[in-house]
Design a protein around this motif. Structure first.
Motif, short mmCIF file in Angstrom:
data_model
loop_
_atom_site.label_atom_id
_atom_site.label_comp_id
_atom_site.label_asym_id
_atom_site.label_seq_id
_atom_site.Cartn_x
_atom_site.Cartn_y
_atom_site.Cartn_z
N LEU A 79 0.81 -1.22 0.00
CA LEU A 79 0.00 0.00 0.00
C LEU A 79 0.85 1.27 0.00
N PRO A 84 -4.27 4.64 -3.09
CA PRO A 84 -5.40 3.98 -2.40
C PRO A 84 -6.69 4.00 -3.22
N PHE A 88 -8.51 0.58 -3.94
CA PHE A 88 -9.91 0.38 -3.58
C PHE A 88 -10.71 -0.10 -4.80
N LYS A 132 -1.87 6.45 3.56
CA LYS A 132 -2.59 5.68 2.54
C LYS A 132 -3.59 4.71 3.16
N LEU A 136 -7.54 4.67 2.38
CA LEU A 136 -8.19 3.44 1.91
C LEU A 136 -9.42 3.11 2.76
#
Lengths: 339, 339
Positions: A79, A84, A88, A132, A136
């Motif tokens: 990540l 993000p 996602f 991040k 997320l």
């Protein structure tokens, strides 16, 4: 307790395997894991030529098509270097493809290559990851997000689509860093603890850090979920398992496998690590059952995932290990815990 | 000539469809397209809640698992807003999963949402697209890339992994912009021309711009490949096809479908557009065969893709159209061209 297996997708440079053959084998392992009743299948994300998979969501979508029930996770998503928003979207899409079986284990990575490839500064690793991860979770939990941070452009009433069909769980991957365990606890997120050396006592310290941080942050105990991952092989007898596993484990850990990182392991060191309190989950079914029950009793874990292929292990050997895990180990562990 | 179908993955807001149901249907359409002998299946990439797919590589990986032969493309990848390194990795991974069947049609997008979501400036659309396309091609063609640009961090001897198993074709998506057609020609890349209105004569102008630019840049004629995409429906009779298609087409184009963009279409305007020289590929098999052969004769196209579901068309209707295309239209077109 959830039981499963995973692949980091390493390609042993001395063998005949390619990214293509490894990708095909890993898809088969995911399907086999479901066929033998396991609960979770994980795929790593790496960015160098020594690994077959940099986009686990894509490979998992193929597995999703041939399975119905098994949870599809990452071990782990890097990540720190990715956007993000795109992470996602990729996993929301996988969640739709798999009818709610997508999951992310979000990791920081310790290697320089992904940072160079995506232009992130590895010296900001911790802030990168924290920012991040926060974004997320907001993208998952809120349909419209207004957000500002240091490492990507701001969002204003932004919607990341499509929406997943299920919960899209996000776990925090923790290696040996206590501050990572504390972060996972503070956030009340499930922790995926990689145990690649040391003993059950080492792991217990990190689990304690996690639970303490979680309780102090006011999270209820049932939210403080722990998964453990270990190098893994189930053979017919423990002696035979050690004998069969050793050459691949040695190769996998040897410096030449991973750009000079890693270490050389001797046969007797490996055997010690595979002992009742050691990190290595290798042995006959009875030995592996006892070790998983130890983790449950002493660490209170909710999930165990075994790294089931490494160092160029032949597909047949990996398949046999998955089969013994699913057919013999898993029912015994479940039975013991239900008793 | 290659023949295929694609979905932009729109979700009609007045219907019962969800991102989940649409994703499942689109996977079925891809499999059906192969079963009926078509060559290419395309999936769009959109970033608003009116669409089911933002990550075509993930959905294609599921289709790849249940197919053997059909090419898996994007209609189109919004390259202007994405990181070419990650796009390359996702599609290289799809290429491995599908044994060499991944393809990218790289588009610019005209909508503001993806730019806001990924923090790119839509006023730099053209430079963004040009720079990212150039980097994507270098990542595909060179194993180690040293690169510097305006819109992402530089790369130094960087390797994007895994490597695809096939060619990983990259097409340039062109709407109505002559400079886009000229760019595709100059680069010697195949051009995917979306015809959503006007006549075959309008389209011919853009094809001429493309071929002229390509020849001037020194690319051989056989490299200058043209694909055409159109709204599409094959019915039993032309009158019935128009009758059945109209309500979905009207909905799809209507302003409410796509955040107020689009236009209202009347029944007789649609019928005119579906005429022999119009953009709309709707009618009975004989009519569609004649129109595809016209495109071949007048534009010299190498590929035709029909947008096969839109405005909430029921899955049965989409399936019937794919079936008539594959079973009746495609064999006749191939036969006529082989003669």
């Amino acid at each position: 307790m959830e039981l499963g297996v995973f692949s980091l997708t390493d390609i042993y440079p001395g063998g005949a395997d390619t990214a293509a053959s490894r990708t095909a084998d890993i898809i088969d392992y995911g399907i086999l894991a479901e066929q033998h009743g396991l609960d979770v299948f994980g795929i790593g994300e790496h960015h160098t030529r020594q690994f077959a998979v940099s986009s686990p969501a894509v490979v998992h979508a193929a597995i999703a098509r041939s399975t119905k029930r098994i949870m599809l996770t990452t071990t782990a998503t890097v990540l720190s270097v990715l956007d993000p928003v795109r992470v996602f979207q990729d996993f929301a899409q996988l969640d739709l493809v798999s009818h709610g079986r997508a999951e992310i284990i979000a990791g920081r990575s310790a290697f320089a290559e992904p940072f160079a490839l995506f232009g992130e500064d590895i010296s900001s690793l911790d802030e990168l990851y924290g920012e991040k991860l926060g974004l997320l979770l907001r993208l998952r939990d809120e349909e419209r997000v207004t957000w500002q941070g240091r490492f990507r452009p701001p969002l204003r009433e932004a919607e990341a689509n499509p929406r997943p069909s299920g919960d899209l769980p996000v776990w925090v991957a923790v290696g040996g860093t206590p501050s990572s365990a504390a972060r996972a606890g503070r956030l009340g997120l499930p922790m995926a603890l990689g145990i690649i050396g040391g003993s059950i006592d080492h792991a217990k310290r990190l689990v304690d850090v996690y639970r303490t941080a979680g309780r102090e942050a006011g999270h209820p105990d049932e939210k403080l979920t722990v998964g453990v991952t270990s190098h893994f092989y189930v053979g017919d007898t423990t002696e035979q398992a050690l004998e069969e596993f050793y050459p691949y484990y040695r190769r996998y850990l040897a410096p030449e496998t991973n750009n000079g990182r890693g270490w050389r392991v001797r046969r007797q060191e490996m055997a010690a690590l595979a002992g009742r309190r050691g990190a290595l989950m290798v042995g006959d079914p009875g030995h592996v059952i006892a070790k998983i029950l130890d983790l449950k009793a002493e660490l209170g874990i909710d999930r165990f995932l075994g790294q089931v292929d490494l160092g160029g292990m032949p597909a047949q050997m990996v398949g046999d290990s998955i089969q013994r895990f699913g057919d013999v180990v898993a029912p015994s562990v479940r039975h013991a815990l239900a008793a």
